[in-house]
Design an enzyme around this catalytic site. Structure first.
Site, PDB file in Angstrom:
ATOM      1  N   ARG A   4      20.888 -14.082  49.368  1.00 20.94           N
ATOM      2  CA  ARG A   4      20.844 -15.460  48.858  1.00 20.94           C
ATOM      3  C   ARG A   4      19.679 -15.657  47.879  1.00 20.94           C
ATOM      4  NH1 ARG A   4      17.492 -19.724  48.263  1.00 20.94           N
ATOM      5  NH2 ARG A   4      16.582 -19.339  50.317  1.00 20.94           N
ATOM      6  N   ASP A   5      18.484 -15.847  48.374  1.00 15.76           N
ATOM      7  CA  ASP A   5      17.329 -16.044  47.482  1.00 15.76           C
ATOM      8  C   ASP A   5      17.189 -14.836  46.553  1.00 15.76           C
ATOM      9  OD1 ASP A   5      14.917 -16.810  46.304  1.00 15.76           O
ATOM     10  OD2 ASP A   5      13.953 -17.340  48.181  1.00 15.76           O
ATOM     11  N   HIS A 196       7.396 -18.212  53.978  1.00 16.09           N
ATOM     12  CA  HIS A 196       8.311 -17.777  52.907  1.00 16.09           C
ATOM     13  C   HIS A 196       7.467 -17.680  51.627  1.00 16.09           C
ATOM     14  CE1 HIS A 196      12.484 -18.160  50.935  1.00 16.09           C
ATOM     15  NE2 HIS A 196      11.661 -18.250  49.916  1.00 16.09           N
ATOM     16  N   HIS A 198       6.686 -16.112  47.894  1.00 14.74           N
ATOM     17  CA  HIS A 198       7.046 -15.354  46.693  1.00 14.74           C
ATOM     18  C   HIS A 198       5.788 -14.608  46.240  1.00 14.74           C
ATOM     19  CE1 HIS A 198      11.218 -16.726  45.955  1.00 14.74           C
ATOM     20  NE2 HIS A 198      10.831 -17.643  46.837  1.00 14.74           N
ATOM     21  N   CYS A 229      13.712 -18.851  42.586  1.00 11.15           N
ATOM     22  CA  CYS A 229      14.534 -20.049  42.464  1.00 11.15           C
ATOM     23  C   CYS A 229      14.770 -20.320  40.985  1.00 11.15           C
ATOM     24  CB  CYS A 229      13.817 -21.227  43.124  1.00 11.15           C
ATOM     25  SG  CYS A 229      14.682 -22.780  42.886  1.00 11.15           S
ATOM     26  N   ASN A 238      10.760 -12.793  46.306  1.00 17.67           N
ATOM     27  CA  ASN A 238      10.158 -12.894  47.636  1.00 17.67           C
ATOM     28  C   ASN A 238       9.329 -11.646  47.910  1.00 17.67           C
ATOM     29  OD1 ASN A 238      13.121 -14.354  48.727  1.00 17.67           O
ATOM     30  ND2 ASN A 238      11.156 -15.267  49.153  1.00 17.67           N
TER      31      ASN A 238
HETATM   32  C1  LIG Z   1      22.234 -30.814  45.055  1.00 17.89           C
HETATM   33  C2  LIG Z   1      23.185 -30.708  43.871  1.00 17.89           C
HETATM   34  C3  LIG Z   1      24.609 -30.462  44.363  1.00 17.89           C
HETATM   35  C4  LIG Z   1      23.143 -32.009  43.117  1.00 17.89           C
HETATM   36  O1  LIG Z   1      23.758 -31.856  41.864  1.00 17.89           O
HETATM   37  P1  LIG Z   1      24.504 -33.090  41.162  1.00 17.89           P
HETATM   38  O2  LIG Z   1      24.951 -32.605  39.825  1.00 17.89           O
HETATM   39  O3  LIG Z   1      23.639 -34.294  41.226  1.00 17.89           O
HETATM   40  O4  LIG Z   1      25.732 -33.261  42.159  1.00 17.89           O
HETATM   41  P2  LIG Z   1      26.948 -34.244  42.138  1.00 17.89           P
HETATM   42  O5  LIG Z   1      27.157 -34.692  43.550  1.00 17.89           O
HETATM   43  O6  LIG Z   1      26.788 -35.275  41.057  1.00 17.89           O
HETATM   44  O7  LIG Z   1      28.182 -33.293  41.740  1.00 17.89           O
HETATM   45  C5  LIG Z   1      28.248 -32.692  40.459  1.00 17.89           C
HETATM   46  C6  LIG Z   1      29.291 -31.578  40.519  1.00 17.89           C
HETATM   47  O8  LIG Z   1      28.865 -30.563  41.439  1.00 17.89           O
HETATM   48  C7  LIG Z   1      29.838 -30.418  42.480  1.00 17.89           C
HETATM   49  N1  LIG Z   1      29.129 -30.184  43.744  1.00 17.89           N
HETATM   50  C8  LIG Z   1      28.177 -30.960  44.301  1.00 17.89           C
HETATM   51  N2  LIG Z   1      27.760 -30.406  45.455  1.00 17.89           N
HETATM   52  C9  LIG Z   1      28.460 -29.272  45.616  1.00 17.89           C
HETATM   53  C10 LIG Z   1      28.459 -28.280  46.628  1.00 17.89           C
HETATM   54  N3  LIG Z   1      27.649 -28.346  47.681  1.00 17.89           N
HETATM   55  N4  LIG Z   1      29.305 -27.241  46.499  1.00 17.89           N
HETATM   56  C11 LIG Z   1      30.136 -27.157  45.418  1.00 17.89           C
HETATM   57  N5  LIG Z   1      30.180 -28.061  44.425  1.00 17.89           N
HETATM   58  C12 LIG Z   1      29.335 -29.120  44.535  1.00 17.89           C
HETATM   59  C13 LIG Z   1      30.610 -31.720  42.491  1.00 17.89           C
HETATM   60  O9  LIG Z   1      31.893 -31.516  43.041  1.00 17.89           O
HETATM   61  C14 LIG Z   1      30.658 -32.061  41.010  1.00 17.89           C
HETATM   62  O10 LIG Z   1      31.639 -31.242  40.402  1.00 17.89           O
HETATM   63  P3  LIG Z   1      32.483 -31.781  39.132  1.00 17.89           P
HETATM   64  O11 LIG Z   1      33.160 -33.015  39.614  1.00 17.89           O
HETATM   65  O12 LIG Z   1      31.446 -32.046  38.056  1.00 17.89           O
HETATM   66  O13 LIG Z   1      33.373 -30.621  38.851  1.00 17.89           O
HETATM   67  C15 LIG Z   1      22.761 -29.551  42.923  1.00 17.89           C
HETATM   68  O14 LIG Z   1      21.577 -29.908  42.271  1.00 17.89           O
HETATM   69  C16 LIG Z   1      22.570 -28.259  43.668  1.00 17.89           C
HETATM   70  O15 LIG Z   1      23.540 -27.657  44.127  1.00 17.89           O
HETATM   71  N6  LIG Z   1      21.308 -27.798  43.799  1.00 17.89           N
HETATM   72  C17 LIG Z   1      20.990 -26.578  44.503  1.00 17.89           C
HETATM   73  C18 LIG Z   1      20.010 -25.764  43.709  1.00 17.89           C
HETATM   74  C19 LIG Z   1      19.682 -24.486  44.434  1.00 17.89           C
HETATM   75  O16 LIG Z   1      20.524 -23.873  45.063  1.00 17.89           O
HETATM   76  N7  LIG Z   1      18.409 -24.029  44.339  1.00 17.89           N
HETATM   77  C20 LIG Z   1      17.981 -22.817  44.970  1.00 17.89           C
HETATM   78  C21 LIG Z   1      17.937 -22.925  46.449  1.00 17.89           C
HETATM   79  S1  LIG Z   1      16.404 -23.652  47.045  1.00 17.89           S
HETATM   80  C22 LIG Z   1      15.303 -22.319  46.993  1.00 17.89           C
HETATM   81  O17 LIG Z   1      15.617 -21.282  46.478  1.00 17.89           O
HETATM   82  C23 LIG Z   1      13.969 -22.465  47.666  1.00 17.89           C
HETATM   83  C24 LIG Z   1      13.903 -21.752  49.024  1.00 17.89           C
HETATM   84  C25 LIG Z   1      14.835 -22.385  50.040  1.00 17.89           C
HETATM   85  O18 LIG Z   1      14.298 -20.385  48.909  1.00 17.89           O
HETATM   86  C26 LIG Z   1      12.482 -21.804  49.571  1.00 17.89           C
HETATM   87  C27 LIG Z   1      11.377 -21.604  48.531  1.00 17.89           C
HETATM   88  O19 LIG Z   1      11.249 -20.506  47.946  1.00 17.89           O
HETATM   89  O20 LIG Z   1      10.652 -22.558  48.299  1.00 17.89           O
END
Ligand SMILES: CC(C)(COP(=O)([O-])OP(=O)([O-])OC[C@H]1O[C@@H](n2cnc3c(N)ncnc32)[C@H](O)[C@@H]1OP(=O)([O-])[O-])[C@@H](O)C(=O)NCCC(=O)NCCSC(=O)C[C@@](C)(O)CC(=O)[O-]
Length: 292
Positions: A4-5, A196, A198, A229, A238
């Site tokens: 994933r990450d 966690h 990096h 990220c 990581n």
């Molecule tokens: C939160 C949102 C969804 C808001 O994104 P948004 O654009 O505000 O969402 P929305 O609700 O307006 O929807 C927009 C479109 O996305 C679709 N959609 C909406 N949600 C989903 C879903 N769940 N699965 C599939 N599709 C989805 C939805 O259906 C729509 O599709 P359209 O109608 O335009 O075709 C977006 O910003 C997002 O997915 N963000 C995630 C980013 C991410 O994954 N970042 C990395 C993970 S965090 C990380 O790595 C840190 C960590 C955990 O490892 C720890 C650390 O290191 O600190």
């Protein structure tokens, strides 16, 4: 964190069968928790668009928990349809990072997490929490440790069995990491916390070592040091799983992980991605094996 990450920030699409090859090798090492996917928006993180295919292809092993991130109810529904064991709920200790990463405020991210938590628990899915930017934010700079403690407490309130404190951009140093954890411990003296880190500035192993005696029994890592990220510009991977296991075994700490098998998993994904492993222990042990 590798599948994933570790892979989420790779620009070229990594096919599901390569991800499944990695997961197979990781589960053969004795690891009991593998984050296999993220049910996030495929527009936000295209590399995770195949989360469903990855989950469908898992050759599940008893004793291994298969986990994924979900940012909202849509993610929850996709994850439940795939029979995921654990969901990661995530928030950040920085408003600007929260906006970049999830297009919402910190409060809204907690509201979204709350909307996921009850139905997930009712479906028998365990919850793990993440707080990002605990030691610094790419947009806002230094983080207030009190905010980290407040967010960790909020995630426990939602039913997380463990909360992982993420140094998303790897700016922490051992003194700062220890001070942060001590501050969070004041608020949550016995809570199961994970680290966690990096490794952007090469501090991750030192940070882990500095924090181990503050009640830490869980460390996030990615095989071959993959990771980052997409919304944390300049951050590197990581801490490498092989390096963490090598250090812990050197300290006499039992992990249940077969280091040679872990190095083989790191070599597999590094070769598949066409890049050298980011794990120093992985590279050294591979060189030693070649020398015979
Ligand atoms: C939160 C949102 C969804 C808001 O994104 P948004 O654009 O505000 O969402 P929305 O609700 O307006 O929807 C927009 C479109 O996305 C679709 N959609 C909406 N949600 C989903 C879903 N769940 N699965 C599939 N599709 C989805 C939805 O259906 C729509 O599709 P359209 O109608 O335009 O075709 C977006 O910003 C997002 O997915 N963000 C995630 C980013 C991410 O994954 N970042 C990395 C993970 S965090 C990380 O790595 C840190 C960590 C955990 O490892 C720890 C650390 O290191 O600190």
């Amino acid at each position: 964190m590798g599948p994933r990450d570790g892979l989420q920030n790779i620009p070229d699409t990594v096919p599901p069968d390569v991800k499944l090859g990695l997961i197979d090798r990781l589960q053969a090492t004795g690891l009991s928790y593998i984050e296999v996917a993220a049910f996030v928006s495929p527009k936000a993180v295209p590399q995770m668009a195949d989360a469903q295919a990855v989950c469908a292809g898992l050759k599940r092993r008893p004793g291994v928990s298969y986990a994924a991130l979900a940012p909202n109810v849509q993610g929850l529904e996709r994850a439940l349809a795939c029979g995921i064991d654990e969901l990661g709920l995530f928030t950040a200790a920085s408003e600007t990072f929260s906006q970049h990463n999830t297009r919402c405020t910190i409060d809204e991210s907690l509201q979204r997490a709350a909307a996921i938590a009850a139905p997930a628990r009712a479906a028998g899915v365990r919850l793990r929490g993440y707080v990002s930017c605990v030691l610094g934010c790419p947009y806002e700079g230094a983080t207030d440790p009190a905010k980290v403690a407040e967010l960790a407490a909020a995630l426990f309130e939602l039913g997380c069995y463990e909360v992982s404190l993420g140094d998303t951009i790897g700016v922490g140093t051992p003194g700062k990491a220890r001070a942060l954890l001590s501050r969070v411990r004041q608020a949550l003296p016995t809570a199961p916390l994970a680290l966690h880190f990096h490794d952007t500035y090469g501090q991750a192993l030192a940070n882990i070592l500095a924090c181990l005696d503050l009640g830490i029994a869980s460390v996030d890592s990615s095989v071959a040091g993959l990771g980052g990220c997409p919304y944390a510009p300049g951050a590197s991977g990581n801490v490498a799983s092989e390096d963490v296991v090598y250090m812990l075994h050197g300290l006499g700490i039992e992990t249940g992980v077969d280091l040679d098998a872990l190095c083989a998993a790191g070599a597999y994904i590094s070769e598949a991605l066409g890049r050298p492993s980011g794990s120093k222990a992985g590279r050294a042990l591979a060189a030693r094996a070649r020398r015979g």
